[in-house]
Design a protein around this motif. Structure first.
Motif, PDB file in Angstrom:
ATOM      1  N   GLY A  57       0.805  -1.218   0.000  1.00 35.97           N
ATOM      2  CA  GLY A  57       0.000   0.000   0.000  1.00 35.97           C
ATOM      3  C   GLY A  57       0.836   1.264   0.000  1.00 35.97           C
ATOM      4  N   GLU A  58       0.166   2.398  -0.200  1.00 40.84           N
ATOM      5  CA  GLU A  58       0.826   3.689  -0.357  1.00 40.84           C
ATOM      6  C   GLU A  58       1.538   4.160   0.920  1.00 40.84           C
ATOM      7  OE1 GLU A  58       1.432   5.667  -2.957  1.00 40.84           O
ATOM      8  OE2 GLU A  58       0.637   4.031  -4.184  1.00 40.84           O
ATOM      9  N   GLU A  59       0.962   3.852   2.082  1.00 44.20           N
ATOM     10  CA  GLU A  59       1.579   4.317   3.332  1.00 44.20           C
ATOM     11  C   GLU A  59       2.954   3.702   3.517  1.00 44.20           C
ATOM     12  OE1 GLU A  59      -0.769   3.966   6.799  1.00 44.20           O
ATOM     13  OE2 GLU A  59      -2.478   5.090   5.986  1.00 44.20           O
ATOM     14  N   ASP A  60       3.044   2.387   3.288  1.00 41.53           N
ATOM     15  CA  ASP A  60       4.340   1.718   3.422  1.00 41.53           C
ATOM     16  C   ASP A  60       5.312   2.206   2.349  1.00 41.53           C
ATOM     17  OD1 ASP A  60       3.503   0.321   5.588  1.00 41.53           O
ATOM     18  OD2 ASP A  60       3.137  -1.562   4.537  1.00 41.53           O
ATOM     19  N   LEU A  61       4.785   2.468   1.153  1.00 38.72           N
ATOM     20  CA  LEU A  61       5.650   2.934   0.076  1.00 38.72           C
ATOM     21  C   LEU A  61       6.261   4.293   0.419  1.00 38.72           C
ATOM     22  CD1 LEU A  61       6.848   2.607  -2.762  1.00 38.72           C
ATOM     23  CD2 LEU A  61       4.756   3.627  -3.694  1.00 38.72           C
ATOM     24  N   GLU A  62       5.488   5.144   1.051  1.00 39.70           N
ATOM     25  CA  GLU A  62       6.001   6.464   1.432  1.00 39.70           C
ATOM     26  C   GLU A  62       7.226   6.356   2.334  1.00 39.70           C
ATOM     27  OE1 GLU A  62       5.493   9.657   0.719  1.00 39.70           O
ATOM     28  OE2 GLU A  62       4.207   8.967  -0.921  1.00 39.70           O
ATOM     29  N   LYS A  63       7.233   5.350   3.196  1.00 43.13           N
ATOM     30  CA  LYS A  63       8.340   5.180   4.147  1.00 43.13           C
ATOM     31  C   LYS A  63       9.633   4.769   3.450  1.00 43.13           C
ATOM     32  CE  LYS A  63       5.100   3.625   7.726  1.00 43.13           C
ATOM     33  NZ  LYS A  63       4.660   2.469   8.555  1.00 43.13           N
ATOM     34  N   ILE A  64       9.505   4.078   2.331  1.00 40.66           N
ATOM     35  CA  ILE A  64      10.702   3.558   1.648  1.00 40.66           C
ATOM     36  C   ILE A  64      10.852   4.152   0.249  1.00 40.66           C
ATOM     37  CG2 ILE A  64      10.622   1.357   2.891  1.00 40.66           C
ATOM     38  CD1 ILE A  64       9.422   0.168   0.241  1.00 40.66           C
ATOM     39  N   ARG A  65      10.103   5.218  -0.042  1.00 42.43           N
ATOM     40  CA  ARG A  65       9.994   5.726  -1.414  1.00 42.43           C
ATOM     41  C   ARG A  65      11.358   5.871  -2.102  1.00 42.43           C
ATOM     42  NH1 ARG A  65       6.417   8.149  -4.687  1.00 42.43           N
ATOM     43  NH2 ARG A  65       4.775   8.018  -3.110  1.00 42.43           N
ATOM     44  N   ASP A  66      12.293   6.589  -1.484  1.00 44.73           N
ATOM     45  CA  ASP A  66      13.577   6.844  -2.134  1.00 44.73           C
ATOM     46  C   ASP A  66      14.349   5.552  -2.373  1.00 44.73           C
ATOM     47  OD1 ASP A  66      13.003   9.518  -2.172  1.00 44.73           O
ATOM     48  OD2 ASP A  66      14.154   9.992  -0.360  1.00 44.73           O
ATOM     49  N   ASP A  67      14.396   4.683  -1.341  1.00 47.43           N
ATOM     50  CA  ASP A  67      15.105   3.411  -1.488  1.00 47.43           C
ATOM     51  C   ASP A  67      14.451   2.536  -2.551  1.00 47.43           C
ATOM     52  OD1 ASP A  67      16.905   4.120   0.436  1.00 47.43           O
ATOM     53  OD2 ASP A  67      15.900   3.027   2.055  1.00 47.43           O
ATOM     54  N   TYR A  68      13.132   2.570  -2.587  1.00 50.77           N
ATOM     55  CA  TYR A  68      12.397   1.724  -3.536  1.00 50.77           C
ATOM     56  C   TYR A  68      12.715   2.102  -4.982  1.00 50.77           C
ATOM     57  CZ  TYR A  68       8.513  -0.298  -6.139  1.00 50.77           C
ATOM     58  OH  TYR A  68       7.758  -0.990  -7.065  1.00 50.77           O
ATOM     59  N   TYR A  69      12.610   3.376  -5.304  1.00 46.34           N
ATOM     60  CA  TYR A  69      12.855   3.802  -6.684  1.00 46.34           C
ATOM     61  C   TYR A  69      14.329   3.686  -7.065  1.00 46.34           C
ATOM     62  CZ  TYR A  69       8.041   5.376  -6.931  1.00 46.34           C
ATOM     63  OH  TYR A  69       6.664   5.407  -6.941  1.00 46.34           O
ATOM     64  N   THR A  70      15.200   3.899  -6.099  1.00 39.72           N
ATOM     65  CA  THR A  70      16.640   3.707  -6.359  1.00 39.72           C
ATOM     66  C   THR A  70      16.933   2.250  -6.671  1.00 39.72           C
ATOM     67  OG1 THR A  70      17.257   5.545  -4.920  1.00 39.72           O
ATOM     68  CG2 THR A  70      18.959   3.913  -5.387  1.00 39.72           C
ATOM     69  N   THR A  71      16.274   1.352  -5.944  1.00 42.55           N
ATOM     70  CA  THR A  71      16.469  -0.078  -6.166  1.00 42.55           C
ATOM     71  C   THR A  71      16.023  -0.487  -7.567  1.00 42.55           C
ATOM     72  OG1 THR A  71      16.197  -0.581  -3.817  1.00 42.55           O
ATOM     73  CG2 THR A  71      15.848  -2.393  -5.365  1.00 42.55           C
ATOM     74  N   ILE A  72      14.879   0.014  -7.990  1.00 41.17           N
ATOM     75  CA  ILE A  72      14.404  -0.306  -9.344  1.00 41.17           C
ATOM     76  C   ILE A  72      15.429   0.150 -10.380  1.00 41.17           C
ATOM     77  CG2 ILE A  72      12.662   0.210 -11.098  1.00 41.17           C
ATOM     78  CD1 ILE A  72      10.618   0.352  -8.859  1.00 41.17           C
ATOM     79  N   LYS A  73      15.964   1.360 -10.204  1.00 45.89           N
ATOM     80  CA  LYS A  73      16.982   1.871 -11.137  1.00 45.89           C
ATOM     81  C   LYS A  73      18.211   0.967 -11.144  1.00 45.89           C
ATOM     82  CE  LYS A  73      15.637   6.724 -10.613  1.00 45.89           C
ATOM     83  NZ  LYS A  73      16.038   8.049 -10.065  1.00 45.89           N
ATOM     84  N   ASN A  74      18.591   0.490  -9.966  1.00 50.84           N
ATOM     85  CA  ASN A  74      19.779  -0.363  -9.864  1.00 50.84           C
ATOM     86  C   ASN A  74      19.588  -1.722 -10.534  1.00 50.84           C
ATOM     87  OD1 ASN A  74      21.158   1.624  -8.461  1.00 50.84           O
ATOM     88  ND2 ASN A  74      20.647   0.797  -6.439  1.00 50.84           N
ATOM     89  N   TRP A  75      18.347  -2.174 -10.626  1.00 56.03           N
ATOM     90  CA  TRP A  75      18.080  -3.466 -11.269  1.00 56.03           C
ATOM     91  C   TRP A  75      18.065  -3.350 -12.796  1.00 56.03           C
ATOM     92  CZ3 TRP A  75      15.920  -8.458  -9.506  1.00 56.03           C
ATOM     93  CH2 TRP A  75      16.202  -8.709  -8.162  1.00 56.03           C
ATOM     94  N   ILE A  76      18.031  -2.145 -13.301  1.00 63.65           N
ATOM     95  CA  ILE A  76      18.017  -1.946 -14.752  1.00 63.65           C
ATOM     96  C   ILE A  76      19.440  -2.032 -15.300  1.00 63.65           C
ATOM     97  CG2 ILE A  76      17.604  -0.274 -16.604  1.00 63.65           C
ATOM     98  CD1 ILE A  76      15.301   0.854 -14.954  1.00 63.65           C
ATOM     99  N   GLU A  77      19.647  -2.939 -16.207  1.00 66.22           N
ATOM    100  CA  GLU A  77      20.911  -3.021 -16.938  1.00 66.22           C
ATOM    101  C   GLU A  77      20.659  -2.580 -18.376  1.00 66.22           C
ATOM    102  OE1 GLU A  77      23.360  -6.740 -16.043  1.00 66.22           O
ATOM    103  OE2 GLU A  77      21.346  -7.349 -15.454  1.00 66.22           O
TER     104      GLU A  77
END
Length: 454
Positions: free
Chosen positions: A190-210
């Motif tokens: 859900g959105e509440e949990d995503l807000e807590k990790i927002r920066d780490d979450y989107y950074t992680t997605i970028k890191n998985w992109i080759e």
């Protein structure tokens, strides 16, 4: 089953073998008996195509423009066999036509890789993984990827002798098979949990992109990059309202954030071609302009232009593409036999969603007469005898029933979609196209369209 049926329907109308080329992968097949449902070949989940056999029960299939490909053989619904090939490979298959498991023999392949693919069984992650906090979730996902690479690790030295590229691609395939789990994480939390990790979450997605052009033909890579770009593009904008908007934002994000030009070109080509192929060219000014500006690779641009122009060919006002069909007695008909009246072509196959349309078409009989419209039901059922049996059904006695001959080229030119299975086309008395993709009768919108437009 429904999904596989749709894919097989697509195979039945998309089975023209590409011309042979030095820059291709060639597969030849000899069978003792013709497979009852048909032998099909796919290089992705969506492009399954039926193999044509000649009178000697010999078939050939050519895969152009792919440096390497995972190839799946489909013996009807019952059997699948996966092999791998690279540019210039010539593979020969023989089997009895009934059971690949019992009789399939392959020459010209890479036998070690074929054996590896036969033994590789992907172990999925446990759904409970989503209950973990995000750092632990990512770690667990990486552990699952490593677990599924154990067989590849043990075979690596042997497989290197056949193809180092395969080892690279297989590691990427396994990684990107699991990568979508990252994108699904917020849906569970859900959105509440995503807000807590927002920066780490989107950074992680970028890191998985080759960014690697060698991965461009991997379905798993394509799907992850598409979803990842959309997720990153809309992280501050909210959810897109339309598929078209989604595609545009993916393209913009890719163009602004990816560094490898080959990868950018590959995905712009892939997304633009797929959208236009499936949706046509109405109201796509931005997509068309962007694609033509950004595709500097002449081959990729030419391919896009060919798809675009194929839709221009069936735009309203252009001369309709003629059909050649026969009735149940064998008498032949074409479009010229129905001059001086509107013609509504209904392309259908002997499957339930198509049959349902007839009850709605019957209700439009009076409207057809009022508007001088001749309903022509063009069957693309592959078996003539099955079609003859079906049209004896009293529930579908409306309009004229014809069996479409040489349907593959006709369907291709009219952009028949396996996703919808059926299609309605309206042609004016002067032989020009009014609309190539009308609403279905069952939607109620066909009646509204004909009432308002004619």
């Amino acid at each position: 089953m429904k999904c596989y049926l749709t894919i097989l329907l697509f195979a039945l109308v998309s089975c023209a073998t590409p011309p042979s080329s030095k820059d291709s992968i060639k597969i030849s097949i000899d069978v003792q008996e013709l497979p009852p449902i048909g032998l099909a070949i796919s290089t992705t989940d969506y492009n399954l195509q039926l193999v044509h056999f000649d009178s000697n029960k010999h078939g050939e299939y050519v895969i152009p423009n792919m440096d390497a490909a995972y190839i799946t053989l489909h013996n009807g619904f019952s059997e699948r066999k996966q092999i791998y090939a690279e540019l210039g490979d010539n593979i020969h298959l023989t089997f009895d036509g009934k059971s690949m498991k019992e009789s399939l023999k392959i020459t010209g392949d890479r036998p070690g890789i074929t054996e590896y693919l036969s033994n590789q069984k992907i172990t999925p992650y446990d759904r409970n993984i989503y209950s973990l906090q995000f750092p632990e979730f990512e770690s667990a996902l990486k552990e699952k990827i490593a677990e599924n690479c154990l067989l590849l690790d043990s075979c690596e030295n042997t497989l290197k002798n056949e193809s180092e590229k395969f080892i690279k691609l297989e590691r990427a395939r396994i990684k990107y098979l699991f990568a979508p789990a990252l994108l699904n994480y917020p849906k569970v939390h859900g959105e509440e949990d995503l807000e807590k990790i927002r920066d780490d979450y989107y950074t992680t997605i970028k890191n998985w992109i080759e960014e690697d052009k060698d991965y461009l033909n991997l379905t798993e890579y394509q799907e992850f990059i598409s979803r990842a770009c959309a997720t990153l593009a809309f992280q501050k904008k909210g959810i897109p309202t339309t598929y078209y908007e989604n595609i545009l934002e993916q393209m913009y994000y890719l163009d602004q954030n990816f560094k490898q030009e080959d990868v950018k070109q590959g995905f712009i080509s892939l997304w633009a071609n797929e959208y236009v192929q499936n949706n046509g060219i109405k109201q796509i000014y931005e997509l068309n302009k962007f694609t033509r500006e950004k595709l500097t690779d002449k081959k990729l641009l030419t391919r896009y232009e060919q798809i675009y122009d194929s839709w221009v060919r069936i735009a309203p006002g252009n001369k309709a593409i003629d059909f050649h069909a026969q009735d149940s007695t064998g008498k032949e008909f074409s479009l010229k036999d129905f001059k001086h009246q509107y013609v509504c072509l209904y392309l259908w196959q002997n499957v339930y969603p198509c049959i349902v349309e007839f009850s709605h078409l019957k209700k439009l009989d009076s409207l057809f007469k009022e508007k001088n419209i001749q309903l022509i039901n063009l069957s693309i059922e592959p078996k003539l005898d099955e079609w003859k049996k079906t049209i004896r059904n009293q529930d579908i006695q409306t309009g004229k029933h014809f069996f479409l001959k040489n349907e593959k080229e006709f369907l291709k030119k009219y952009h028949y979609s396996s996703g919808t299975i059926h299609q309605f086309i309206l042609i004016a008395p002067d032989g020009k196209i009014v609309e190539s993709h009308l609403p279905n009768a069952s939607s109620g919108k066909l009646e509204k369209y004909l009432t308002e437009q004619l």
